[in-house]
Design a protein around this motif. Sequence first.
Motif, PDB file in Angstrom:
ATOM      1  N   UNK A  14      42.982  40.321  44.376  1.00 36.13           N
ATOM      2  CA  UNK A  14      44.246  39.843  43.927  1.00 36.13           C
ATOM      3  C   UNK A  14      45.233  40.791  44.066  1.00 36.13           C
ATOM      4  N   UNK A  15      45.260  41.990  43.591  1.00 44.68           N
ATOM      5  CA  UNK A  15      46.290  43.020  43.741  1.00 44.68           C
ATOM      6  C   UNK A  15      46.514  43.282  45.124  1.00 44.68           C
ATOM      7  N   UNK A  16      45.531  43.329  46.012  1.00 44.50           N
ATOM      8  CA  UNK A  16      45.745  43.655  47.115  1.00 44.50           C
ATOM      9  C   UNK A  16      46.383  42.587  48.020  1.00 44.50           C
ATOM     10  N   UNK A  17      46.142  41.649  47.590  1.00 44.33           N
ATOM     11  CA  UNK A  17      47.044  40.156  48.080  1.00 44.33           C
ATOM     12  C   UNK A  17      48.528  40.384  47.729  1.00 44.33           C
ATOM     13  N   UNK A  18      48.581  40.607  46.480  1.00 44.25           N
ATOM     14  CA  UNK A  18      50.190  40.959  45.826  1.00 44.25           C
ATOM     15  C   UNK A  18      50.785  41.991  46.811  1.00 44.25           C
ATOM     16  N   UNK A  52      42.456  46.683  33.385  1.00 45.01           N
ATOM     17  CA  UNK A  52      42.624  48.136  33.764  1.00 45.01           C
ATOM     18  C   UNK A  52      43.320  48.247  34.861  1.00 45.01           C
ATOM     19  N   UNK A  53      43.169  47.472  35.769  1.00 49.62           N
ATOM     20  CA  UNK A  53      43.603  47.785  37.341  1.00 49.62           C
ATOM     21  C   UNK A  53      45.215  48.158  37.314  1.00 49.62           C
ATOM     22  N   UNK A  54      46.031  47.451  36.516  1.00 41.38           N
ATOM     23  CA  UNK A  54      47.167  47.671  36.481  1.00 41.38           C
ATOM     24  C   UNK A  54      47.787  49.096  36.145  1.00 41.38           C
TER      25      UNK A  54
END
Length: 170
Positions: free
Chosen positions: A36-40, A66-68
């Motif tokens: 999801x982070x890579x898509x954002x 924790x990814x944020x």
Amino acid sequence: MKWIGALLLLCATTWGGFEFAKRLKERPRQIRQLKNALQVLEAEILYGQSPVKEACEQVAKQIPVPLSLFFDAFSSALKKSNAPLHLVWEKQLQEYWSNSALGLGEKEIMKQFGQTLGQHDFVGQQKHIRLALSHLERELQEAEDEQQRYSKMVKSLGFLSGLLLILLLI
């Protein structure tokens, strides 16, 4: 006194089994968050045409801990440092990885992705993001299989190893 020690030993080994099972459960969830982070990030870079620093700030705001924490620390480190982007990325990966349930496969994918981040035009960057996403999808399938296969076993193994140790010590 022996029984109290035996009970503490049993609780400790059972707890260890449950903690390992929790890590197996967290890994697929964190891989989904990473995808999801890579898509954002892709949307911010391609459609928002944001620089990597600002794009990572936006990613950090939109994904859970924790990814944020990784993307926020990466963005902050980019602002403070004059080092090449891929070196800052690798340094932040090293610092972050011990706090996550992600495996070495995901780390290698992210390390390779970091080497291409900011090095290409929009189309090239999109291709690298898509490549990382496809590799993460493969890792997600593997992590889900591991979770289904080993989660119950690890919990039982923690309890049973405690029982075995108690029987050996008594």
